[in-house]
Scaffold this active site. Structure first.
Site, PDB file in Angstrom:
ATOM      1  N   LYS A  52       0.829  -1.193   0.000  1.00 19.61           N
ATOM      2  CA  LYS A  52       0.000   0.000   0.000  1.00 19.61           C
ATOM      3  C   LYS A  52       0.874   1.257   0.000  1.00 19.61           C
ATOM      4  O   LYS A  52       0.666   2.174  -0.807  1.00 19.61           O
ATOM      5  CB  LYS A  52      -0.904  -0.027   1.237  1.00 19.61           C
ATOM      6  CG  LYS A  52      -2.131   0.822   1.139  1.00 19.61           C
ATOM      7  CD  LYS A  52      -3.007   0.631   2.379  1.00 19.61           C
ATOM      8  CE  LYS A  52      -3.774  -0.678   2.361  1.00 19.61           C
ATOM      9  NZ  LYS A  52      -4.417  -0.986   3.648  1.00 19.61           N
ATOM     10  N   ARG A 122      -3.452   3.100   8.407  1.00 17.96           N
ATOM     11  CA  ARG A 122      -3.729   1.945   7.555  1.00 17.96           C
ATOM     12  C   ARG A 122      -2.598   0.930   7.590  1.00 17.96           C
ATOM     13  O   ARG A 122      -1.437   1.278   7.414  1.00 17.96           O
ATOM     14  CB  ARG A 122      -3.919   2.393   6.098  1.00 17.96           C
ATOM     15  CG  ARG A 122      -4.724   3.644   5.939  1.00 17.96           C
ATOM     16  CD  ARG A 122      -4.720   4.155   4.504  1.00 17.96           C
ATOM     17  NE  ARG A 122      -5.371   3.242   3.568  1.00 17.96           N
ATOM     18  CZ  ARG A 122      -5.393   3.431   2.251  1.00 17.96           C
ATOM     19  NH1 ARG A 122      -4.765   4.485   1.715  1.00 17.96           N
ATOM     20  NH2 ARG A 122      -5.997   2.578   1.473  1.00 17.96           N
ATOM     21  N   GLY A 131      -8.375  -7.516   4.067  1.00 20.32           N
ATOM     22  CA  GLY A 131      -9.209  -7.600   5.254  1.00 20.32           C
ATOM     23  C   GLY A 131      -8.583  -8.285   6.459  1.00 20.32           C
ATOM     24  O   GLY A 131      -9.229  -8.461   7.480  1.00 20.32           O
ATOM     25  N   MET A 133      -5.848  -7.373   8.243  1.00 21.70           N
ATOM     26  CA  MET A 133      -5.346  -6.485   9.288  1.00 21.70           C
ATOM     27  C   MET A 133      -6.232  -5.252   9.360  1.00 21.70           C
ATOM     28  O   MET A 133      -7.169  -5.100   8.611  1.00 21.70           O
ATOM     29  CB  MET A 133      -3.903  -6.125   9.004  1.00 21.70           C
ATOM     30  CG  MET A 133      -2.970  -7.293   9.242  1.00 21.70           C
ATOM     31  SD  MET A 133      -1.282  -6.822   9.004  1.00 21.70           S
ATOM     32  CE  MET A 133      -1.300  -6.373   7.302  1.00 21.70           C
ATOM     33  N   ARG A 366      -3.000  -1.509  -6.676  1.00 19.64           N
ATOM     34  CA  ARG A 366      -2.146  -2.688  -6.577  1.00 19.64           C
ATOM     35  C   ARG A 366      -2.528  -3.651  -7.693  1.00 19.64           C
ATOM     36  O   ARG A 366      -3.599  -3.514  -8.292  1.00 19.64           O
ATOM     37  CB  ARG A 366      -2.327  -3.370  -5.219  1.00 19.64           C
ATOM     38  CG  ARG A 366      -3.724  -3.906  -5.038  1.00 19.64           C
ATOM     39  CD  ARG A 366      -3.899  -4.563  -3.685  1.00 19.64           C
ATOM     40  NE  ARG A 366      -5.292  -4.892  -3.483  1.00 19.64           N
ATOM     41  CZ  ARG A 366      -5.888  -4.943  -2.297  1.00 19.64           C
ATOM     42  NH1 ARG A 366      -5.208  -4.685  -1.204  1.00 19.64           N
ATOM     43  NH2 ARG A 366      -7.142  -5.267  -2.206  1.00 19.64           N
ATOM     44  N   HIS A 484     -15.552  -9.230   0.707  1.00 19.33           N
ATOM     45  CA  HIS A 484     -14.490 -10.128   1.171  1.00 19.33           C
ATOM     46  C   HIS A 484     -14.578 -11.502   0.519  1.00 19.33           C
ATOM     47  O   HIS A 484     -13.603 -12.036   0.007  1.00 19.33           O
ATOM     48  CB  HIS A 484     -14.568 -10.257   2.694  1.00 19.33           C
ATOM     49  CG  HIS A 484     -13.596 -11.240   3.249  1.00 19.33           C
ATOM     50  ND1 HIS A 484     -13.932 -12.545   3.519  1.00 19.33           N
ATOM     51  CD2 HIS A 484     -12.292 -11.121   3.527  1.00 19.33           C
ATOM     52  CE1 HIS A 484     -12.867 -13.175   3.955  1.00 19.33           C
ATOM     53  NE2 HIS A 484     -11.856 -12.341   3.981  1.00 19.33           N
ATOM     54  N   SER A 815      18.351 -39.762 -10.997  1.00 22.37           N
ATOM     55  CA  SER A 815      17.069 -39.099 -10.847  1.00 22.37           C
ATOM     56  C   SER A 815      16.809 -39.015  -9.354  1.00 22.37           C
ATOM     57  O   SER A 815      16.792 -40.037  -8.665  1.00 22.37           O
ATOM     58  CB  SER A 815      15.974 -39.900 -11.541  1.00 22.37           C
ATOM     59  OG  SER A 815      14.733 -39.288 -11.295  1.00 22.37           O
ATOM     60  N   CYS A 882      12.266 -36.819  -9.836  1.00 22.68           N
ATOM     61  CA  CYS A 882      10.983 -37.440 -10.136  1.00 22.68           C
ATOM     62  C   CYS A 882      10.068 -37.527  -8.921  1.00 22.68           C
ATOM     63  O   CYS A 882       9.059 -38.210  -8.952  1.00 22.68           O
ATOM     64  CB  CYS A 882      11.195 -38.823 -10.744  1.00 22.68           C
ATOM     65  SG  CYS A 882      12.025 -39.959  -9.636  1.00 22.68           S
ATOM     66  N   TYR A 902      16.215 -31.783 -15.857  1.00 26.24           N
ATOM     67  CA  TYR A 902      14.759 -31.809 -16.033  1.00 26.24           C
ATOM     68  C   TYR A 902      14.059 -32.067 -14.703  1.00 26.24           C
ATOM     69  O   TYR A 902      14.674 -32.530 -13.743  1.00 26.24           O
ATOM     70  CB  TYR A 902      14.353 -32.884 -17.046  1.00 26.24           C
ATOM     71  CG  TYR A 902      14.571 -34.302 -16.570  1.00 26.24           C
ATOM     72  CD1 TYR A 902      13.607 -34.954 -15.800  1.00 26.24           C
ATOM     73  CD2 TYR A 902      15.744 -34.992 -16.886  1.00 26.24           C
ATOM     74  CE1 TYR A 902      13.814 -36.245 -15.348  1.00 26.24           C
ATOM     75  CE2 TYR A 902      15.956 -36.287 -16.438  1.00 26.24           C
ATOM     76  CZ  TYR A 902      14.987 -36.911 -15.661  1.00 26.24           C
ATOM     77  OH  TYR A 902      15.183 -38.171 -15.197  1.00 26.24           O
TER      78      TYR A 902
HETATM   79  P1  ADP Z   1      -7.851  -2.473   3.484  1.00 25.19           P
HETATM   80  O1  ADP Z   1      -6.468  -2.924   3.271  1.00 25.19           O
HETATM   81  O2  ADP Z   1      -8.639  -3.342   4.393  1.00 25.19           O
HETATM   82  O3  ADP Z   1      -8.532  -2.119   2.202  1.00 25.19           O
HETATM   83  P2  ADP Z   1      -7.354   0.330   3.784  1.00 25.19           P
HETATM   84  O4  ADP Z   1      -6.241   0.825   4.605  1.00 25.19           O
HETATM   85  O5  ADP Z   1      -7.116   0.331   2.334  1.00 25.19           O
HETATM   86  O6  ADP Z   1      -7.719  -1.099   4.303  1.00 25.19           O
HETATM   87  O7  ADP Z   1      -8.598   1.226   4.135  1.00 25.19           O
HETATM   88  C1  ADP Z   1      -9.915   0.806   4.355  1.00 25.19           C
HETATM   89  C2  ADP Z   1     -10.858   1.728   3.627  1.00 25.19           C
HETATM   90  O8  ADP Z   1     -10.707   3.072   4.075  1.00 25.19           O
HETATM   91  C3  ADP Z   1     -10.620   1.763   2.142  1.00 25.19           C
HETATM   92  O9  ADP Z   1     -11.832   1.798   1.474  1.00 25.19           O
HETATM   93  C4  ADP Z   1      -9.860   3.031   1.934  1.00 25.19           C
HETATM   94  O10 ADP Z   1     -10.048   3.557   0.660  1.00 25.19           O
HETATM   95  C5  ADP Z   1     -10.445   3.939   3.011  1.00 25.19           C
HETATM   96  N1  ADP Z   1      -9.458   4.931   3.406  1.00 25.19           N
HETATM   97  C6  ADP Z   1      -8.224   4.708   3.885  1.00 25.19           C
HETATM   98  N2  ADP Z   1      -7.560   5.833   4.111  1.00 25.19           N
HETATM   99  C7  ADP Z   1      -8.381   6.844   3.756  1.00 25.19           C
HETATM  100  C8  ADP Z   1      -8.251   8.258   3.733  1.00 25.19           C
HETATM  101  N3  ADP Z   1      -7.135   8.857   4.109  1.00 25.19           N
HETATM  102  N4  ADP Z   1      -9.313   8.966   3.326  1.00 25.19           N
HETATM  103  C9  ADP Z   1     -10.451   8.350   2.936  1.00 25.19           C
HETATM  104  N5  ADP Z   1     -10.630   7.033   2.925  1.00 25.19           N
HETATM  105  C10 ADP Z   1      -9.620   6.272   3.336  1.00 25.19           C
HETATM  106 MG    MG Z   2      -7.550  -1.146   0.853  1.00 24.86          MG
END
Ligand code: ADP
Ligand code: MG
Ligand code: MG
Length: 928
Positions: A52, A122, A131, A133, A366, A484, A815, A882, A902
């Site tokens: 991220k 984040r 989802g 963490m 990503r 999810h 082998s 093998c 191989y």
């Molecule tokens: P995950 O990895 O579970 O997607 P994120 O860190 O990406 O967690 O964030 C969860 C949600 O919060 C995402 O939808 C993200 O776009 C939103 N979000 C994160 N940071 C900000 C921010 N600075 N402003 C607005 N929305 C945010």
């Molecule tokens: Mg995210």
């Protein structure tokens, strides 16, 4: 499976992106800033910044609208753990400095009552773990700041909505108060106002929610809700660090083979708000369809909402095409940015965005997780579109994806004959059929009993990961294509349908009803993850399209996916150095393997032929013989049968090399079980039977008892059999040579490779080689033809590897039998390892099952040593492997590195091995 293989260093396209190809972390630096057009990090710094953080940095550098912020590195996380849960003062100071920097860039101050800065905190590791963490939004709010926010925006509803969201996230993630405690209060207020959606609550109602939340916090934590934003920030940061080790994150890493030691980064980022009203919103999307691979803009969004709402399945989001209608300008900009991102990263992108009062912000990008099916479609499309070269395309497909393509589908006639009970969103393709269970724990329990299950949930939560993993398919009642269940299902290659809204699920009662029909736990359900149709029935399946093409039941030209599959593998063949053979014992298997692209057989187990029809009695006669003459008589009967088998296998392989192993298992495996015989004899005696048949049974029992071994795997088997019963080796050598001579006479040049198993001493091999050479000379003289053949050995006893230089004086090829080699190096019986392996993994004594993925540090060293010593004696020694590891991508990488010629894998794994071998060649040099 899912961990994407190392990507080739890709060229940075954007002019603005600085520091091409560099990925240096500076010593002593723990915090990296991004904002106002410039970032200290970039895409090559995933190790330090997490996926991220590196994406946010890269987008910032490319001039995209990204809210400013900073990333606390994974090094800080690892330090936190090393220090037993503390952040060193130096890092604290560095963070404080960056808070100041961020305040300047944002033009707002943390905790200010005039113009408060709000941030998100984040998580983000090197590999995305959807989802798993935790993330906290709107941090910085307190009783004073919320009033400041209200004044500044003239939007009290928005201010209190943000505050209640923050309190709930902070309360559950940081203070570890059950989410339900907050949800309960929220429902109480909604009910009192007679509304069903959170957007229908006004400022006063949300203010009431905030007061109720404060009480919840005081009750559960014994303290008031923390008001100091700096405390909030430190606590949140530590909670994100801690979340790295929560059970579901650990389980996820176990499944996907992600190391525990890499840690997570923490991103602190200025908030932008999708919840200020109807000109705001938030969403997620993909540049292509991640389920089918189709080139279509794909995603969902919600008006007047914040991040989590879209994935949480609380409100059903709208398809992103709607955005084009309601906010055309933001939509156009989003299309333009994401198209650019896809070009830049040369791969399908999965992105998050927020629109605040008509202004678009990018929050994440990503490489998108995709199904195996989509992976193949996308990789071949990207080449067609000239976005990537074939070489780059090869690195975009997880080799396991190819085995997903070989999975069966429903029998179309049977499928059509049943009417669909309902439909949901086709989140992840594939045919799934199994018995319904309603919880992940039940799913695990049932599947441990060998039952195929379909996990049915209202929605899946990250804690369901273990249940999803063992299910045939996942079916949910709520959630969209980016929920999810959908994301994880696609990643696992699990057929999934989400948002099947007609299902009324009673998880406690373990039933669901749909259109008046009630389905109970254990009932059969089938669904098609490509169309979204759900049927209440047990439906039989049929081979995948690719297999049908191979079997000639479908024309090549009629199958798009076959063409792409084939194209990709043809590219792979161009880049790989390793040969790929198959383990196959019978002509039909060999034929299939050849069609899958195997060019040779690495292991043909001759004893499997002994189990063929009508042969077992002859084999038993051979074993029961108490003198050589009788034994030879039985062997003489087996000879033509074996010759015919070998003839068929050679022929199916079109003259590519075929390695045939002489008899390997202990002889008792061909005889009935001792207990069964005893029961039969007892019954015969009790029912007064006597005479020849009883006597025969008794003789058999006596021989079985005589052959009984305490530890058969280390007993009288392999080369030891050939040494004690040379006539068996003679017969097999003769059958092989006769078949080969016949084919050569017919014009197919075959070079048999005769392989002696379980050799630990060079003299064992010499003993057998003398026999093979003598028989071969006899046969060639009789048949009046001279052909080339090789005699070699399996290296599977550790002593064989250690003395490989001596063994190579006799062996013309090696082998590696890595199944036995692993068994004997660890001293783990491969049939009993299941009893303790899981505990070993839980206790971190072993990371991976060494029978599935080669233990590079231990068993691998014996392989490397064997190769080196063997080639010292005989420079042209042919070396292969093998064991089952021949079809495991990471093991294939290892075999490439140590310079094998191989790998040999089971026929269905041949495509996987071809691609893995190409990836290995593209990312590591031999000997690196
Ligand atoms: P995950 O990895 O579970 O997607 P994120 O860190 O990406 O967690 O964030 C969860 C949600 O919060 C995402 O939808 C993200 O776009 C939103 N979000 C994160 N940071 C900000 C921010 N600075 N402003 C607005 N929305 C945010
Ligand atoms: Mg995210
Ligand atoms: Mg073996």
């Amino acid at each position: 499976m899912a961990k994407r293989s190392k990507k080739a260093a890709k060229k940075v396209v954007s002019r603005k992106a600085p520091m091409r190809g560099t990925a240096k972390r500076s010593a002593g630096k723990f915090v990296y800033f991004f904002g106002t057009g410039k970032a200290e990090g970039n895409r090559h710094m995933k190790d330090t910044l997490g996926g991220k953080g590196s994406g946010l940095a890269e987008m910032t550098n490319a001039g995209l609208p990204v809210p400013p912020g900073f990333t606390i590195s994974t090094d800080a996380c690892n330090l936190y753990y090393k220090l037993g849960g503390k952040v060193p003062p130096a890092v604290d100071a560095e963070i404080a400095l960056h808070v100041k920097r961020l305040e300047k860039a944002a033009g707002a101050t943390l905790g200010s009552t005039e113009n408060p800065l709000l941030v998100s905190v984040r998580s983000g590791a090197k590999f995305s773990m959807p989802g798993m963490m935790d993330t906290i939004l709107n941090l910085g709010l307190n009783d004073a700041a919320v009033e400041g926010l209200k004044r500044r925006t003239s939007n009290g509803r928005f201010a209190y909505d943000s505050y209640r969201r923050f309190m709930q996230m902070f309360g559950s993630v940081v203070l570890e108060i059950p989410k339900s405690a907050f949800e309960h209060e929220f429902e109480v207020v909604k009910k009192a106002r007679g509304v069903s959606l959170d957007t229908e609550l006004d400022e006063a109602a949300l203010g009431e929610v905030v007061e109720k939340y404060k009480a919840v916090v005081r009750k559960h934590s014994g303290k008031p809700f923390p008001q100091d934003p700096n405390d909030q920030l430190n606590m949140a940061r530590n909670a994100v660090f801690r979340s790295w080790h929560n059970p579901r994150a650990k389980e996820y890493r176990r499944i996907y083979d992600i190391p525990d030691a890499i840690g997570t980064a923490v991103n602190v980022q200025m908030m932008v708000f999708g919840n200020t009203g109807d000109r705001s919103g938030t969403g997620v999307g993909f540049t292509r369809n991640p389920a089918t691979g189709a080139k279509e803009f794909f995603g969902e969004f919600l008006i007047n909402a914040q991040g989590e709402d879209v994935v949480a399945g609380i409100r059903t989001p709208q398809p992103i095409s709607e955005l084009a209608r309601v906010m055309p300008k933001a939509y156009a900009q989003l299309r333009q940015i994401t198209t650019r991102l896809e070009k830049h990263y040369k791969d399908i992108q999965d992105f998050e965005f927020t629109i605040q009062d008509d202004r678009l912000y990018m929050l994440q990008t990503r490489s998108g997780k995709r199904t195996g099916y989509a992976a193949v479609i996308i990789a071949t499309d990207l080449v067609k579109e000239r976005l990537v070269t074939p070489k780059e395309a090869l690195l975009l497909v997880d080799p396991e994806a190819l085995s997903q393509l070989l999975a069966p589908g429903f029998d179309p006639k049977e499928w059509k004959s049943i009417t669909a009970a309902t439909r949901g969103l086709p989140a992840s393709p594939g045919a799934a059929c199994g018995q319904v269970v309603f919880t992940s724990d039940e799913a695990v329990k049932w599947s441990d009993q060998g039952k195929p299950v379909i996990l049915v949930r209202r929605e899946t939560v990250p804690d369901d990961i273990h249940g999803m993993w063992v299910s045939q398919g996942v079916l949910t009642a709520t959630g969209g294509m980016t929920s999810h269940a959908a994301v994880v299902g696609r990643q696992m290659g699990k057929p999934s349908i989400v948002g099947a809204g007609e299902l009324a699920i009673d998880e406690h009662g373990k039933t669901f009803t749909v259109k008046g029909q009630t389905v109970r736990e254990g009932d059969w359900v089938a669904f098609d993850g490509l169309t979204g149709e759900v049927k209440i029935a047990k439906v039989s399946s049929q081979p995948s399209e690719i297999l049908q093409v191979m079997a000639g039941k479908m024309k090549t030209a009629d199958s798009d996916i076959f063409g792409r599959f084939n194209q990709l593998l043809t590219w792979a063949d161009k880049f790989r150095r390793l040969g790929v053979r198959a383990n196959a014992d019978q002509p039909d298997q060999a034929e299939l393997a050849y069609k899958f692209g195997a060019r040779g057989i690495g292991l043909c187990r001759t004893e499997h032929m002994f189990f063929g029809e009508g042969r077992i009695p002859i084999v038993q006669r051979m074993i029961l013989a108490d003198n050589e003459a009788d034994r030879r008589a039985a062997l003489a009967e087996l000879l033509p049968m074996q010759r015919e088998d070998f003839y068929g296998v050679f022929k199916a392989m079109h003259g590519t090399p075929v390695t045939i192993r002489t008899i390997d298992p202990p002889l008792h495996e061909f005889l009935p079980k001792r207990e069964d015989l005893m029961v039969e004899i007892a019954i015969m005696e009790a029912t007064g039977k006597s005479g020849r048949s009883l006597e025969e049974k008794k003789t058999l029992l006596a021989r079985v008892e005589q052959l009984h071994e305490f530890n058969p795997m280390l007993g009288h088997r392999g080369v030891r059999l050939g040494i004690t019963y040379p006539e068996i080796t003679e017969m097999q050598a003769r059958a092989i040579m006769e078949a080969a001579c016949q084919l050569n006479r017919e014009g197919l040049k075959v070079v048999p490779e005769i392989m002696i198993p379980l050799v630990g001493l060079v003299k064992e091999l010499r003993d057998q080689k003398v026999i093979v050479d003598r028989v071969a000379a006899e046969v060639m003289k009789e048949q009046k033809i001279k052909i080339k053949y090789l005699v070699g050995t399996m290296i599977e006893v550790p002593r064989g590897a250690v003395t490989a230089d001596e063994v190579a004086t006799e062996a013309q090829f090696f082998s590696f039998g890595t199944n036995d080699l692993t068994q004997m190096t660890f001293g783990f019986s491969r049939d009993d390892v299941g009893k303790f392996l899981r505990v070993y993994q839980d206790k971190k004594i072993l990371d991976k099952d060494p029978f599935a993925t080669l233990d590079a540090e231990g068993v691998g060293q014996l392989v490397a040593m064997g190769v080196e010593k063997g080639r010292k004696t005989r420079a042209d020694l042919k070396v292969g492997i093998c064991g089952e590891h021949g079809g495991d991508p990471s093991s294939v990488h290892f075999f490439h590195k140590v310079g094998l010629d191989y790998v040999s894998a089971s026929p269905y794994r041949v495509p996987v091995a071809r691609l893995a071998a190409a990836q290995a060649a593209l990312s590591v040099k031999v000997g690196d």
